[in-house]
Design an enzyme around this catalytic site. Structure first.
Site, mmCIF file in Angstrom:
data_model
loop_
_atom_site.group_PDB
_atom_site.id
_atom_site.type_symbol
_atom_site.label_atom_id
_atom_site.label_comp_id
_atom_site.label_asym_id
_atom_site.label_seq_id
_atom_site.Cartn_x
_atom_site.Cartn_y
_atom_site.Cartn_z
ATOM 1 N N VAL A 99 48.667 33.996 29.719
ATOM 2 C CA VAL A 99 48.994 35.280 29.101
ATOM 3 C C VAL A 99 47.697 36.041 28.872
ATOM 4 O O VAL A 99 46.739 35.497 28.314
ATOM 5 C CB VAL A 99 49.724 35.081 27.755
ATOM 6 C CG1 VAL A 99 50.119 36.431 27.164
ATOM 7 C CG2 VAL A 99 50.956 34.200 27.943
ATOM 8 N N ALA A 139 45.076 38.557 27.289
ATOM 9 C CA ALA A 139 44.730 39.202 26.029
ATOM 10 C C ALA A 139 44.334 40.649 26.314
ATOM 11 O O ALA A 139 43.454 40.906 27.128
ATOM 12 C CB ALA A 139 43.590 38.462 25.343
ATOM 13 N N LEU A 168 45.075 31.228 28.203
ATOM 14 C CA LEU A 168 44.595 32.569 27.898
ATOM 15 C C LEU A 168 43.936 33.203 29.118
ATOM 16 O O LEU A 168 43.068 32.594 29.754
ATOM 17 C CB LEU A 168 43.572 32.516 26.760
ATOM 18 C CG LEU A 168 44.089 32.056 25.398
ATOM 19 C CD1 LEU A 168 42.912 31.715 24.488
ATOM 20 C CD2 LEU A 168 44.950 33.141 24.769
ATOM 21 N N LYS A 169 44.352 34.425 29.433
ATOM 22 C CA LYS A 169 43.672 35.227 30.452
ATOM 23 C C LYS A 169 42.811 36.252 29.714
ATOM 24 O O LYS A 169 43.320 37.022 28.899
ATOM 25 C CB LYS A 169 44.674 35.964 31.340
ATOM 26 C CG LYS A 169 45.206 35.172 32.504
ATOM 27 C CD LYS A 169 46.165 36.001 33.326
ATOM 28 C CE LYS A 169 45.444 36.956 34.246
ATOM 29 N NZ LYS A 169 46.390 37.629 35.193
ATOM 30 N N ILE A 170 41.537 36.254 30.013
ATOM 31 C CA ILE A 170 40.618 37.168 29.328
ATOM 32 C C ILE A 170 39.763 37.888 30.373
ATOM 33 O O ILE A 170 39.142 37.231 31.216
ATOM 34 C CB ILE A 170 39.723 36.401 28.331
ATOM 35 C CG1 ILE A 170 40.593 35.666 27.301
ATOM 36 C CG2 ILE A 170 38.759 37.351 27.634
ATOM 37 C CD1 ILE A 170 39.816 34.780 26.348
#
Length: 216
Positions: free
Chosen positions: A51, A53, A81-83
């Site tokens: 997902v 951010a 987490l996708k950043i």
């Protein structure tokens, strides 16, 4: 491979194939599903779902990271987490790695080998170079991935995986893998395209015609 979609039906169909490691999403993908992010992600059943951010500043991205951390995924599903790998995002990646050491981080929106290298040094587990986006911008996507692969190996960053992303056709997918990507994330349409080649389907149809014509 990972499936780049938020569509539950596509996920269900694709994950019948055991080689898919999980699902990647972003705000653009989730907007197509027209559901609250937290609710929709909770309905995705996969080994892992990334997902992204959202936010431009370090503070905004960090606050969204904390919101993502509150998502209760489906049983057996891990939320990653996708950043984005720009300055603010790199700071958040380092902060996540320090505060949540078990988090799985995918650094996204990578357009150069140096950008990917910095993200790896900051604590990312996966790096997502945008293949087609580089190509249409006049950048050599295959060379970028090959250079990044070489540097990661040379520096001993062997646990960091390159996940090719942003593909227009199945040929680009194979070029990314041949250049050193460990894995790729692809849309469901491209997954079908990888298997259902017109020449292959034509040959199979001919075989079936001949099989039907065999003496009984």
């Amino acid at each position: 491979m990972f499936l780049d979609t938020g569509n539950l039906e596509e996920i269900k169909r694709a994950l019948q194939f055991p080689f898919f490691e999980g699902v990647t999403t972003n705000p653009t993908i989730l907007l197509k599903e027209n559901q609250p992010r937290k609710t929709h992600i909770a309905h995705i059943q996969a080994k892992m779902v990334f997902v992204q951010a959202a936010g431009l500043s370090e503070e905004e991205i960090w606050e969204d990271v904390l919101r993502i951390q509150t998502i209760e995924p489906a049983q057996g599903t891990v939320v990653g987490l996708k950043i984005p790998a720009h300055e603010a995002g790199i700071k958040v990646i380092a902060k996540v790695r320090a505060k949540f050491p078990e988090a799985i981080i995918l650094a996204t929106a990578i357009f150069s080998s140096e950008q990917g290298y910095i993200a790896a040094l900051s604590g990312a587990d996966y790096l997502a170079p945008y293949y087609n986006r580089m190509e249409v911008s006049g950048l050599d996507a295959a060379k970028t991935i090959a250079e990044l692969r070489y540097v990661l190996d040379l520096q001993g960053l062997l646990n960091v995986k390159i996940m090719g992303a942003s593909f227009k056709n199945s040929r680009q997918i194979m070029q990314a893998l041949a250049s050193g990507a460990d894995t790729v994330t692809i849309g469901y349409d491209l997954f079908l395209q990888m298997m259902n080649k017109p020449l292959a389907l034509e040959s199979i149809e001919k075989f079936n015609e001949h099989n039907a014509a065999l003496p009984k």
